[in-house]
Design a protein around this motif. Structure first.
Motif, mmCIF file in Angstrom:
data_model
loop_
_atom_site.group_PDB
_atom_site.id
_atom_site.type_symbol
_atom_site.label_atom_id
_atom_site.label_comp_id
_atom_site.label_asym_id
_atom_site.label_seq_id
_atom_site.Cartn_x
_atom_site.Cartn_y
_atom_site.Cartn_z
ATOM 1 N N PRO A 29 0.805 -1.226 0.000
ATOM 2 C CA PRO A 29 0.000 0.000 0.000
ATOM 3 C C PRO A 29 0.837 1.274 0.000
ATOM 4 O O PRO A 29 0.483 2.261 -0.668
ATOM 5 N N ALA A 30 1.958 1.314 0.734
ATOM 6 C CA ALA A 30 2.810 2.503 0.746
ATOM 7 C C ALA A 30 3.409 2.751 -0.643
ATOM 8 O O ALA A 30 3.437 3.889 -1.132
ATOM 9 N N CYS A 31 3.872 1.669 -1.280
ATOM 10 C CA CYS A 31 4.425 1.774 -2.628
ATOM 11 C C CYS A 31 3.369 2.293 -3.601
ATOM 12 O O CYS A 31 3.628 3.188 -4.413
ATOM 13 N N LEU A 32 2.176 1.759 -3.489
ATOM 14 C CA LEU A 32 1.100 2.146 -4.403
ATOM 15 C C LEU A 32 0.576 3.541 -4.107
ATOM 16 O O LEU A 32 0.094 4.239 -5.001
ATOM 17 N N ALA A 33 0.649 3.963 -2.842
ATOM 18 C CA ALA A 33 0.248 5.325 -2.502
ATOM 19 C C ALA A 33 1.171 6.336 -3.188
ATOM 20 O O ALA A 33 0.723 7.376 -3.700
ATOM 21 N N ARG A 34 2.469 6.027 -3.210
ATOM 22 C CA ARG A 34 3.414 6.910 -3.913
ATOM 23 C C ARG A 34 3.129 6.913 -5.412
ATOM 24 O O ARG A 34 3.216 7.951 -6.076
ATOM 25 N N LEU A 35 2.759 5.751 -5.943
ATOM 26 C CA LEU A 35 2.431 5.663 -7.362
ATOM 27 C C LEU A 35 1.162 6.458 -7.666
ATOM 28 O O LEU A 35 1.083 7.175 -8.670
ATOM 29 N N ALA A 36 0.178 6.353 -6.775
ATOM 30 C CA ALA A 36 -1.092 7.055 -6.981
ATOM 31 C C ALA A 36 -0.906 8.564 -6.981
ATOM 32 O O ALA A 36 -1.630 9.297 -7.668
ATOM 33 N N GLU A 91 -2.595 2.280 3.857
ATOM 34 C CA GLU A 91 -1.158 2.365 4.072
ATOM 35 C C GLU A 91 -0.850 2.361 5.575
ATOM 36 O O GLU A 91 0.064 1.660 6.038
ATOM 37 N N ALA A 92 -1.631 3.135 6.344
ATOM 38 C CA ALA A 92 -1.425 3.202 7.798
ATOM 39 C C ALA A 92 -1.645 1.852 8.456
ATOM 40 O O ALA A 92 -0.893 1.441 9.353
ATOM 41 N N ALA A 93 -2.683 1.149 8.017
ATOM 42 C CA ALA A 93 -2.966 -0.178 8.583
ATOM 43 C C ALA A 93 -1.826 -1.147 8.302
ATOM 44 O O ALA A 93 -1.469 -1.975 9.143
ATOM 45 N N SER A 94 -1.230 -1.029 7.107
ATOM 46 C CA SER A 94 -0.091 -1.891 6.764
ATOM 47 C C SER A 94 1.110 -1.582 7.641
ATOM 48 O O SER A 94 1.788 -2.494 8.132
ATOM 49 N N LEU A 139 5.181 2.484 13.731
ATOM 50 C CA LEU A 139 4.223 3.438 14.288
ATOM 51 C C LEU A 139 4.334 4.803 13.625
ATOM 52 O O LEU A 139 3.318 5.447 13.340
ATOM 53 N N LEU A 140 5.558 5.251 13.387
ATOM 54 C CA LEU A 140 5.743 6.554 12.765
ATOM 55 C C LEU A 140 5.165 6.571 11.359
ATOM 56 O O LEU A 140 4.481 7.524 10.964
ATOM 57 N N GLY A 141 5.419 5.507 10.592
ATOM 58 C CA GLY A 141 4.857 5.425 9.248
ATOM 59 C C GLY A 141 3.342 5.442 9.265
ATOM 60 O O GLY A 141 2.699 6.088 8.436
#
Length: 374
Positions: A308-315, A329-332, A339-341
């Protein structure tokens, strides 16, 4: 002749229906358990048979899913619920794994209809779970054990749907297999196994079959439920066979899914680059963003926490904010104890969507706070 109950939703042929009704008539079971309900056509047929021919019998139907896998707008078992919801011979439960239900009962079942996902480990897991609750002479019915031979699509689910075939070939006992005389060119697709002492004596064969490639991964919760169950009923040695098979199968499954995800991301990056070069419309970028969101949800559900983090950057390259993507992304991140992420992703969601889903944000914040050191 077998009555044609609910034919539009029935996943068995007329011959297969007749085979099942014939077994019910021959063995006249008192306590039937159905594992896997789908629309409820087989449930309805069994209940109608009980009503007409075996009124002292009772049926318990179980399904892990609340919604019908074909149409999530319909409830699992909707056909049977429409007609038999108040039938005193029937008990229906969904949303629990088989061992969770069995842990609440001391009943023995003399007839089991096992018809679930068909992909390994699928029916093998549930057969091993139900066997201690089936006495000698009990009947196990499995369906679609040759389904994997009747698909021409390379990636079609059916080509990997051989769990019932593996189960039928590794479990010992008398087997009843009949071919449909109206379809001589088709291999039989429904069978019965009569449980006896050899079924239990050679159960190692069935545990060994778990070393074959799995088509899906168990959640940690599901794995622990079945592990505790097998340890209790089969002992530490066979439970360890299950554990080793699970660990290796999960590693293989995750590697395959990760490779698929990488390919999907590369393809999406190409689409975005081409769209920018051609100055595509906002609607086109929105479609790409929706594809990214679907990929992110699928990846999250498959346990690919980095996706999800990778795809959020792509989005973000589509310049179309996607509601709930940063929450995913937060749940992942939270699932990985980052926690910071997780907090940064929540803040980004609130930045993009000030009126975002407050309940989801609150739940994630509480999850993150619960992971903080005391």
């Amino acid at each position: 002749m077998t009555p044609q109950y609910n034919r539009p939703y029935c996943e068995m042929t007329s011959f297969e229906n007749s085979f099942l009704i014939g077994l019910l008539g021959k063995y006249r079971p008192k306590n039937i358990i159905e594992i896997g309900v789908s629309a409820g056509a087989t449930t309805s047929m069994a209940l109608e048979f009980i009503k007409r021919s075996n009124p002292d019998a009772k049926l318990t139907s179980l399904d892990i899913s609340e919604k019908w896998y074909v149409d999530p707008n319909k409830q699992t078992g909707f056909l049977a619920l429409e007609k038999y919801a108040n039938n005193s011979s029937w008990k229906f439960q969904f949303g629990h794994y088989l061992p969770e239900f069995l842990a609440t009962t001391t009943e023995q079942f003399d007839f089991c209809i096992l018809d679930t996902v068909h992909s390994l480990p699928g029916e093998v897991l549930d057969f091993l779970a139900i066997l201690p609750f089936m006495p000698d002479g009990a009947v196990l019915v499995v369906h679609d054990f040759h389904w994997h031979l009747y698909s021409n699509e390379v990636n079609d689910h059916a080509t990997k749907a051989y769990a019932t075939k593996v189960l039928l070939d590794t479990a010992c006992g008398e087997k009843i297999i009949c071919r449909d005389p109206q379809r001589p060119a088709v291999l039989p697709n429904i069978a019965a196994l009569i449980i006896d002492q050899n079924t239990r004596r050679y159960i190692t064969n069935t545990f060994s079959s778990l070393s074959m490639p799995w088509q899906y991964a168990l959640s940690d919760h599901e794995f622990q439920i079945y592990l505790q169950w097998y340890t209790h009923y089969y002992g530490v040695e066979l439970a360890e066979v299950f554990t080793l098979a699970h660990n290796l199968a999960t590693q293989r499954y995750m590697a395959i899914k990760t490779a698929e995800l990488v390919n999907n991301v590369v393809e999406l990056e190409k689409y975005i680059y081409q769209a920018k070069a051609q100055k595509a419309s906002e609607g086109y970028f929105k479609t790409l963003a929706e594809m990214i969101m679907k990929t992110a949800v699928d990846a999250y559900n498959q346990g690919l926490n980095a996706a999800p983090a990778c795809l959020a950057r792509l989005a973000s390259q589509c310049q179309v904010p996607l509601k709930n993507l940063h929450l995913l992304e937060a749940a992942s991140y939270a699932r990985d104890n980052n926690l910071l992420g997780a907090l940064n992703a929540i803040n980004q969601e609130l930045k993009d969507f000030p009126q975002s889903n407050g309940q989801a944000v609150e739940m994630l914040v509480k999850t993150v706070q619960g992971l903080l050191p005391k």
